[in-house]
Design a protein around this motif. Structure first.
Motif, PDB file in Angstrom:
ATOM      1  N   GLU A 127       0.836  -1.212   0.000  1.00  0.00           N
ATOM      2  CA  GLU A 127       0.000   0.000   0.000  1.00  0.00           C
ATOM      3  C   GLU A 127       0.865   1.254   0.000  1.00  0.00           C
ATOM      4  O   GLU A 127       0.591   2.211  -0.731  1.00  0.00           O
ATOM      5  N   THR A 158       3.865   1.530  -1.171  1.00  0.00           N
ATOM      6  CA  THR A 158       4.484   1.615  -2.498  1.00  0.00           C
ATOM      7  C   THR A 158       3.511   2.195  -3.515  1.00  0.00           C
ATOM      8  O   THR A 158       3.871   3.096  -4.297  1.00  0.00           O
ATOM      9  N   GLU A 159       2.268   1.719  -3.501  1.00  0.00           N
ATOM     10  CA  GLU A 159       1.286   2.199  -4.467  1.00  0.00           C
ATOM     11  C   GLU A 159       0.952   3.669  -4.237  1.00  0.00           C
ATOM     12  O   GLU A 159       0.790   4.431  -5.201  1.00  0.00           O
ATOM     13  N   HIS A 162       3.756   5.647  -5.662  1.00  0.00           N
ATOM     14  CA  HIS A 162       3.732   5.653  -7.125  1.00  0.00           C
ATOM     15  C   HIS A 162       2.624   6.552  -7.665  1.00  0.00           C
ATOM     16  O   HIS A 162       2.821   7.270  -8.660  1.00  0.00           O
ATOM     17  N   GLU A 206       0.335   4.970 -13.167  1.00  0.00           N
ATOM     18  CA  GLU A 206      -0.575   4.133 -12.384  1.00  0.00           C
ATOM     19  C   GLU A 206      -1.947   4.049 -13.049  1.00  0.00           C
ATOM     20  O   GLU A 206      -2.611   3.011 -12.985  1.00  0.00           O
ATOM     21  N   VAL A 214      -5.910   2.749  -4.617  1.00  0.00           N
ATOM     22  CA  VAL A 214      -4.907   1.894  -3.980  1.00  0.00           C
ATOM     23  C   VAL A 214      -5.471   0.500  -3.708  1.00  0.00           C
ATOM     24  O   VAL A 214      -4.814  -0.515  -3.971  1.00  0.00           O
ATOM     25  N   MET A 243      -5.582  -1.491  -6.855  1.00  0.00           N
ATOM     26  CA  MET A 243      -4.257  -1.938  -7.271  1.00  0.00           C
ATOM     27  C   MET A 243      -3.773  -3.102  -6.408  1.00  0.00           C
ATOM     28  O   MET A 243      -3.175  -4.060  -6.912  1.00  0.00           O
ATOM     29  N   GLU A 284      -3.402  -6.046  -8.895  1.00  0.00           N
ATOM     30  CA  GLU A 284      -1.995  -6.214  -9.287  1.00  0.00           C
ATOM     31  C   GLU A 284      -1.260  -7.199  -8.389  1.00  0.00           C
ATOM     32  O   GLU A 284      -0.478  -8.027  -8.867  1.00  0.00           O
TER      33      GLU A 284
END
Length: 250
Positions: free
Chosen positions: A96, A98-99, A102, A110, A143, A146, A150
């Motif tokens: 989380e 990291t996202e 980003h 993103e 988030v 993702m 992902e």
């Protein structure tokens, strides 16, 4: 598990029922933890009993070893389950962070990830762009999407402490059963072992069948598979104790 009637399913899928069900916080089932703890508790404890019987130890020694092993292994397994859950939560928190970083630094990149993830699901053109716009409007939704799409991660209902307690409780409750014959006075050592064997076999079969009933799977197949695995573990422990006794000559 019984299949609900069509009328019951229709009632459960009315707009109000669906809204209420989806609004209820997700709570992960502790059944897998309890099943794991129960099977491991019975296997571990009966393995000690089998090893002690194979080595020719007295019932008192088998009982002491069994209880010591029951508490120590049960606690160890619960701690391991707790730590595994905590590690999963830490992994989710790291992903989380990291996202979010980003999204802050390269938002268009993103967005492109969201776009490609949902294009793979069959969305195209204007419809795809609307999905991207809606999902990326709220950073929290962005988030969460993702993390799920992902990374395949979700913290919904995850509770390491509850899982650990379920594991420990099932380990103790089930694992103590093979020790009961050794606590009863007046039984010969062979009778104690055979009674313990019968209890352990019943536990293996019962847990396997219960698990299958809950998940709607063939009960006897799962019960017999669990019985076979438990019996194999006990047989290995018995053979080890018997061979060790012969090699050490004690």
């Amino acid at each position: 598990m019984p299949i609900p009637s069509r009328e019951r399913l229709l009632d459960d899928h009315q707009p109000t029922a669906v809204r209420d069900r989806l609004a209820t916080p997700v709570r992960a089932s502790t059944l897998p933890d309890a099943v794991l703890g129960g099977i491991d508790g019975c296997v571990t404890t009966f393995a000690v009993v089998s090893g002690a019987f194979g080595a020719g130890f007295s019932p008192q020694v088998a009982l002491v070893l069994g209880f010591a092993n029951l508490l120590a292994d049960g606690f160890s397994m619960a701690v391991s389950n707790y730590e595994a859950g905590q590690a999963q939560l830490a992994q989710i928190a790291s992903a989380e962070r990291t996202e979010r970083q980003h999204i802050s630094l390269v938002p268009e990149g993103e967005r492109e990830e969201i776009r490609q993830l949902f294009r793979a699901k069959g969305f195209e053109g204007k419809q795809l762009e609307q999905v991207v716009e809606v999902l990326c409007r709220d950073p929290d939704v962005w988030v969460t999407t993702m993390l799920h799409e992902e990374y395949g991660l979700s913290a919904a209902g995850l509770n390491p402490l509850r899982a650990a307690l379920a594991t420990f409780a099932a380990f103790l409750a089930v694992g103590i059963l093979p020790l009961i014959p050794y606590a009863l006075p007046g039984l010969g050592i062979t009778t104690q072992f055979l009674t313990s064997l019968g209890l352990a076999g019943g536990v293996f079969l019962g847990i396997g069948m219960l698990k299958s009933a809950v998940y709607g799977l063939p009960a006897w197949r799962s019960g017999l598979r669990t019985l076979f695995m438990g019996t194999a573990a006990a047989g290995l422990a018995f053979a080890t104790g018997y061979l060790a006794q012969g090699l050490l000559g004690g």
